[in-house]
Design an enzyme around this catalytic site. Structure first.
Site, PDB file in Angstrom:
ATOM      1  N   ARG A  15       0.798  -1.222   0.000  1.00  0.00           N
ATOM      2  CA  ARG A  15       0.000   0.000   0.000  1.00  0.00           C
ATOM      3  C   ARG A  15       0.833   1.277   0.000  1.00  0.00           C
ATOM      4  O   ARG A  15       0.299   2.368  -0.126  1.00  0.00           O
ATOM      5  CB  ARG A  15      -0.972  -0.017   1.184  1.00  0.00           C
ATOM      6  CG  ARG A  15      -2.141  -0.960   0.918  1.00  0.00           C
ATOM      7  CD  ARG A  15      -3.163  -0.878   2.021  1.00  0.00           C
ATOM      8  NE  ARG A  15      -2.690  -1.556   3.224  1.00  0.00           N
ATOM      9  CZ  ARG A  15      -3.181  -1.331   4.432  1.00  0.00           C
ATOM     10  NH1 ARG A  15      -4.120  -0.427   4.610  1.00  0.00           N
ATOM     11  NH2 ARG A  15      -2.732  -1.999   5.471  1.00  0.00           N
ATOM     12  N   GLY A  77       3.610 -15.468   7.100  1.00  0.00           N
ATOM     13  CA  GLY A  77       2.960 -14.918   8.279  1.00  0.00           C
ATOM     14  C   GLY A  77       3.917 -14.560   9.406  1.00  0.00           C
ATOM     15  O   GLY A  77       5.101 -14.911   9.396  1.00  0.00           O
ATOM     16  N   THR A  78       3.347 -13.867  10.403  1.00  0.00           N
ATOM     17  CA  THR A  78       4.182 -13.325  11.483  1.00  0.00           C
ATOM     18  C   THR A  78       4.808 -14.422  12.351  1.00  0.00           C
ATOM     19  O   THR A  78       5.932 -14.277  12.821  1.00  0.00           O
ATOM     20  CB  THR A  78       3.352 -12.370  12.366  1.00  0.00           C
ATOM     21  OG1 THR A  78       2.089 -12.994  12.664  1.00  0.00           O
ATOM     22  CG2 THR A  78       3.058 -11.061  11.656  1.00  0.00           C
ATOM     23  N   ASP A 102       7.917  -1.413  11.056  1.00  0.00           N
ATOM     24  CA  ASP A 102       7.079  -0.324  10.523  1.00  0.00           C
ATOM     25  C   ASP A 102       6.295   0.383  11.620  1.00  0.00           C
ATOM     26  O   ASP A 102       5.262   0.974  11.387  1.00  0.00           O
ATOM     27  CB  ASP A 102       6.146  -0.842   9.417  1.00  0.00           C
ATOM     28  CG  ASP A 102       5.186  -1.909   9.904  1.00  0.00           C
ATOM     29  OD1 ASP A 102       5.210  -2.252  11.103  1.00  0.00           O
ATOM     30  OD2 ASP A 102       4.401  -2.411   9.075  1.00  0.00           O
ATOM     31  N   GLY A 139      -5.702  -6.659  15.217  1.00  0.00           N
ATOM     32  CA  GLY A 139      -6.385  -7.771  15.870  1.00  0.00           C
ATOM     33  C   GLY A 139      -7.001  -7.297  17.186  1.00  0.00           C
ATOM     34  O   GLY A 139      -6.510  -6.372  17.820  1.00  0.00           O
ATOM     35  N   GLU A 154      -8.052 -11.960  14.640  1.00  0.00           N
ATOM     36  CA  GLU A 154      -7.714 -11.062  13.538  1.00  0.00           C
ATOM     37  C   GLU A 154      -8.982 -10.408  13.024  1.00  0.00           C
ATOM     38  O   GLU A 154     -10.056 -11.015  13.041  1.00  0.00           O
ATOM     39  CB  GLU A 154      -7.026 -11.843  12.417  1.00  0.00           C
ATOM     40  CG  GLU A 154      -5.637 -12.328  12.781  1.00  0.00           C
ATOM     41  CD  GLU A 154      -4.747 -11.192  13.252  1.00  0.00           C
ATOM     42  OE1 GLU A 154      -4.494 -10.256  12.470  1.00  0.00           O
ATOM     43  OE2 GLU A 154      -4.301 -11.229  14.412  1.00  0.00           O
ATOM     44  N   ASN A 375      38.659  42.387   5.481  1.00  0.00           N
ATOM     45  CA  ASN A 375      37.386  42.902   4.972  1.00  0.00           C
ATOM     46  C   ASN A 375      37.265  42.513   3.507  1.00  0.00           C
ATOM     47  O   ASN A 375      38.102  42.868   2.679  1.00  0.00           O
ATOM     48  CB  ASN A 375      37.352  44.418   5.115  1.00  0.00           C
ATOM     49  CG  ASN A 375      35.979  44.955   4.723  1.00  0.00           C
ATOM     50  OD1 ASN A 375      35.057  44.963   5.519  1.00  0.00           O
ATOM     51  ND2 ASN A 375      35.840  45.353   3.475  1.00  0.00           N
ATOM     52  N   ASN A 384      38.175  30.516  -8.664  1.00  0.00           N
ATOM     53  CA  ASN A 384      38.989  29.385  -8.213  1.00  0.00           C
ATOM     54  C   ASN A 384      39.009  28.243  -9.208  1.00  0.00           C
ATOM     55  O   ASN A 384      39.661  27.242  -8.987  1.00  0.00           O
ATOM     56  CB  ASN A 384      38.485  28.889  -6.848  1.00  0.00           C
ATOM     57  CG  ASN A 384      37.033  28.442  -6.889  1.00  0.00           C
ATOM     58  OD1 ASN A 384      36.236  28.995  -7.646  1.00  0.00           O
ATOM     59  ND2 ASN A 384      36.692  27.436  -6.113  1.00  0.00           N
TER      60      ASN A 384
HETATM   61  C1  UD1 Z   1      -0.550  -8.283  12.618  1.00  0.00           C
HETATM   62  C2  UD1 Z   1      -1.210  -9.062  13.735  1.00  0.00           C
HETATM   63  C3  UD1 Z   1      -2.419  -8.294  14.267  1.00  0.00           C
HETATM   64  C4  UD1 Z   1      -1.946  -6.947  14.740  1.00  0.00           C
HETATM   65  C5  UD1 Z   1      -1.232  -6.204  13.628  1.00  0.00           C
HETATM   66  C6  UD1 Z   1      -0.640  -4.932  14.135  1.00  0.00           C
HETATM   67  C7  UD1 Z   1      -0.796 -11.387  13.178  1.00  0.00           C
HETATM   68  C8  UD1 Z   1      -1.351 -12.618  12.635  1.00  0.00           C
HETATM   69  N1  UD1 Z   1      -1.626 -10.347  13.228  1.00  0.00           N
HETATM   70  O1  UD1 Z   1      -1.503  -8.180  11.585  1.00  0.00           O
HETATM   71  O2  UD1 Z   1      -3.035  -8.976  15.332  1.00  0.00           O
HETATM   72  O3  UD1 Z   1      -3.036  -6.174  15.188  1.00  0.00           O
HETATM   73  O4  UD1 Z   1      -0.155  -7.003  13.102  1.00  0.00           O
HETATM   74  O5  UD1 Z   1      -0.025  -4.248  13.091  1.00  0.00           O
HETATM   75  O6  UD1 Z   1       0.340 -11.346  13.614  1.00  0.00           O
HETATM   76  N2  UD1 Z   1       5.747  -9.776   8.435  1.00  0.00           N
HETATM   77  C9  UD1 Z   1       6.825 -10.569   8.127  1.00  0.00           C
HETATM   78  N3  UD1 Z   1       6.627 -11.747   7.521  1.00  0.00           N
HETATM   79  C10 UD1 Z   1       5.393 -12.200   7.233  1.00  0.00           C
HETATM   80  C11 UD1 Z   1       4.287 -11.396   7.550  1.00  0.00           C
HETATM   81  C12 UD1 Z   1       4.502 -10.193   8.162  1.00  0.00           C
HETATM   82  O7  UD1 Z   1       7.971 -10.184   8.377  1.00  0.00           O
HETATM   83  O8  UD1 Z   1       5.287 -13.305   6.698  1.00  0.00           O
HETATM   84  C13 UD1 Z   1       5.988  -8.484   9.095  1.00  0.00           C
HETATM   85  C14 UD1 Z   1       5.558  -7.326   8.216  1.00  0.00           C
HETATM   86  O9  UD1 Z   1       6.647  -6.829   7.467  1.00  0.00           O
HETATM   87  C15 UD1 Z   1       5.080  -6.303   9.242  1.00  0.00           C
HETATM   88  C16 UD1 Z   1       4.607  -7.147  10.412  1.00  0.00           C
HETATM   89  O10 UD1 Z   1       5.192  -8.413  10.243  1.00  0.00           O
HETATM   90  O11 UD1 Z   1       6.122  -5.490   9.703  1.00  0.00           O
HETATM   91  C17 UD1 Z   1       3.099  -7.251  10.488  1.00  0.00           C
HETATM   92  O12 UD1 Z   1       2.634  -7.839   9.313  1.00  0.00           O
HETATM   93  P1  UD1 Z   1       1.226  -7.485   8.724  1.00  0.00           P
HETATM   94  O13 UD1 Z   1       0.992  -8.305   7.530  1.00  0.00           O
HETATM   95  O14 UD1 Z   1       1.101  -6.033   8.586  1.00  0.00           O
HETATM   96  O15 UD1 Z   1       0.301  -8.014   9.892  1.00  0.00           O
HETATM   97  P2  UD1 Z   1      -1.210  -7.720  10.070  1.00  0.00           P
HETATM   98  O16 UD1 Z   1      -1.956  -8.615   9.193  1.00  0.00           O
HETATM   99  O17 UD1 Z   1      -1.435  -6.280   9.971  1.00  0.00           O
HETATM  100 CA    CA Z   2      -0.100  -4.242   9.351  1.00  0.00          CA
END
Ligand code: UD1
Ligand code: CA
Length: 448
Positions: A15, A77-78, A102, A139, A154, A375, A384
């Site tokens: 985005r 995923g996270t 971020d 979340g 979520e 001066n 130069n």
């Molecule tokens: C996540 C949380 C959500 C929380 C929100 C806050 C989970 C499942 N959900 O959601 O509960 O309210 O953050 O911002 O954790 N990232 C990785 N690798 C991945 C996915 C993400 O490094 O595979 C990093 C992203 O770069 C980012 C952060 O993790 O900095 C969060 O990822 P994002 O996809 O924004 O999570 P949300 O779905 O927003």
């Molecule tokens: Ca996010």
């Protein structure tokens, strides 16, 4: 307890609509991720592990030695992201602090308070929460009737009832490491094909292990950046924060909202900043200075009691009591000694002006060494550059350079020498002599 940290930064940041990886977008002149790295470093005292994926090479290259990097490929995923740090961190610490690259507004003090909870409470998870009316896609925190946390849902999976919950998950956690590494492997795959870090909360609760929360007082701290609108909001808050700190430290700002101070800047007490002043990079301002309005200063050291009006300075050094402007331009290597006066429309590059030297109007000095109390008459120019090479000019102490003098470098003006108005100086002028004309000729010896 030993603490290590994991900073998640592998996501794409679609985005932002940018070719630049999201975490490298600048806030107050520094990449977004710098703020998370700095806050985490202050709390743990160890080098954080950054999980990178999208734009990994660029991120690693730009942020360099500030972190140890692990690659997450593909991004599942996270929870999966934190798993990537296990080979580097397993067995190295008692606690693992997890945050995002971020979220530049998270304060070190807040992370410190979270770590303190983790250190003193028995549960394997301690996490920040925030109360906010605008959920921004975060979340939702689920709690039992007795107030105990029972899980995180979520936004995409939340029921209409759950969507109304105002306690949100900003995504900042401190885990007990022995539990974390083992539990990560047990996270089930979500319907979207991801491993959610947030599932750990429900898992701990199911095992009868408590989850501790710390509610952040200032929701602004938890702003995550997904769009350039968020970027601008976050920068405005960071600026406000920095400006407040300087005001509390004794700096006057006529209009804080239009005063831009980057994080590396230092300011002395009783300095006054007029509106539209930009202090950038490694700039240091002494005490009792008056800066601006409309002044841009980058990587410059300014002494005490200096007055800088409507000017642009980069890579310069000003000693005490320098008075400058309006409309001066100091470029790299300009050094103005104590008490130098520079009036309107002057440019100085790679040159030193000795104590008390004066350069009142429309002049250019490049590659020059100017002695004390010299001066420089209106319109004086060091020629130069001959189109290929640059040459030095030396002006001895107490010399008087007449208006509109062209100093064709390399050239030396002796101590106490004078040039007549409009002189074009192509040869050295001996000390205490007067030279006039085109090309300039010595016509007279002067009294010492
Ligand atoms: C996540 C949380 C959500 C929380 C929100 C806050 C989970 C499942 N959900 O959601 O509960 O309210 O953050 O911002 O954790 N990232 C990785 N690798 C991945 C996915 C993400 O490094 O595979 C990093 C992203 O770069 C980012 C952060 O993790 O900095 C969060 O990822 P994002 O996809 O924004 O999570 P949300 O779905 O927003
Ligand atoms: Ca996010």
């Amino acid at each position: 307890m030993n603490i290590s940290a994991v900073i998640l930064a592998a996501g794409q940041g679609t985005r932002m609509r940018s070719n630049l990886p999201k975490v490298l977008h600048l806030l107050l002149g520094r990449p977004m991720a710098w703020y998370a790295l700095e806050a985490v470093r202050q709390v743990t005292g160890t080098m954080p592990v950054m999980v990178i994926g999208h734009g990994a090479d660029e991120v690693r290259h730009r942020l360099g030695e500030q972190a140890e990097y692990v690659l997450q490929e593909p991004q599942l995923g996270t929870g999966h992201a934190v798993m990537q740090a296990e080979p580097v961190l397993r067995g190295k610490s008692d606690l693992v602090l997890v945050t995002y690259a971020d979220m530049p507004l998270v304060r070190a003090e807040t992370l410190g308070r979270l770590v303190a909870v983790a250190e003193t409470q028995p549960g394997p998870i301690s996490m920040l929460t925030v109360m906010a009316e605008d959920a921004r896609g975060f979340g939702r925190i689920l709690r039992e009737a007795n107030g105990q946390v029972s899980g995180i849902v979520e936004e995409a999976q939340a029921t209409a009832e759950q969507l109304k919950i105002q306690e949100l998950n900003p995504g900042v956690y401190c885990f007990r490491s022995d539990w974390l590494w083992e539990a990560l492997r047990r996270i089930p795959l979500s319907p979207k094909g991801e491993y959610y870090l947030t599932d750990l909360v429900g898992m701990a609760v199911a095992e009868g292990r408590p989850v501790q929360t710390l509610c952040v007082e200032e929701p602004g701290e938890m702003i995550g950046i997904n769009t350039r609108i968020h970027l601008a909001e976050a920068e405005a808050l960071l600026r406000q924060r920095i400006n407040r700190e300087w005001m509390l430290a004794g700096v006057t700002m006529i209009e804080p909202a239009s005063t831009y101070i980057e994080p590396g800047v230092r300011l002395g007490q009783d300095s006054i900043l007029w509106p539209d002043t930009y202090l950038r990079g490694n700039t240091q301002i002494g005490e009792g200075c008056v800066i601006g309005p409309n002044t841009i200063i980058r990587d410059t050291k300014v002494g005490d009691r200096c007055t800088l009006l409507e000017s642009v300075l980069e890579g310069a050094v000003l000693e005490d009591d320098v008075d400058m402007g309006p409309y001066c331009h100091l470029r790299k290597g300009a050094h103005l000694s104590k008490g130098v006066h520079m009036g309107n429309f002057g440019e100085v590059k790679n040159s030193t002006l000795g104590p008390g030297a004066k350069m009142g109007h429309f002049s250019y000095l490049g590659d020059a060494t100017v002695g004390a109390e010299v001066n420089i008459g209106a319109g004086t120019i060091t020629c130069n550059y001959d189109g290929i090479h640059k040459y030095p000019t030396e002006i001895g102490e107490g010399a008087f350079i007449g208006s509109d003098t062209m100093l064709v470098a390399p050239v030396k003006i002796g101590e106490g020498a004078k040039t007549g108005a409009g002189a074009v100086v192509t040869k050295d002028i001996p000390p205490h002599s007067l030279a006039v004309g085109v090309p300039a000729r010595v016509i007279k010896k002067l009294e010492k």
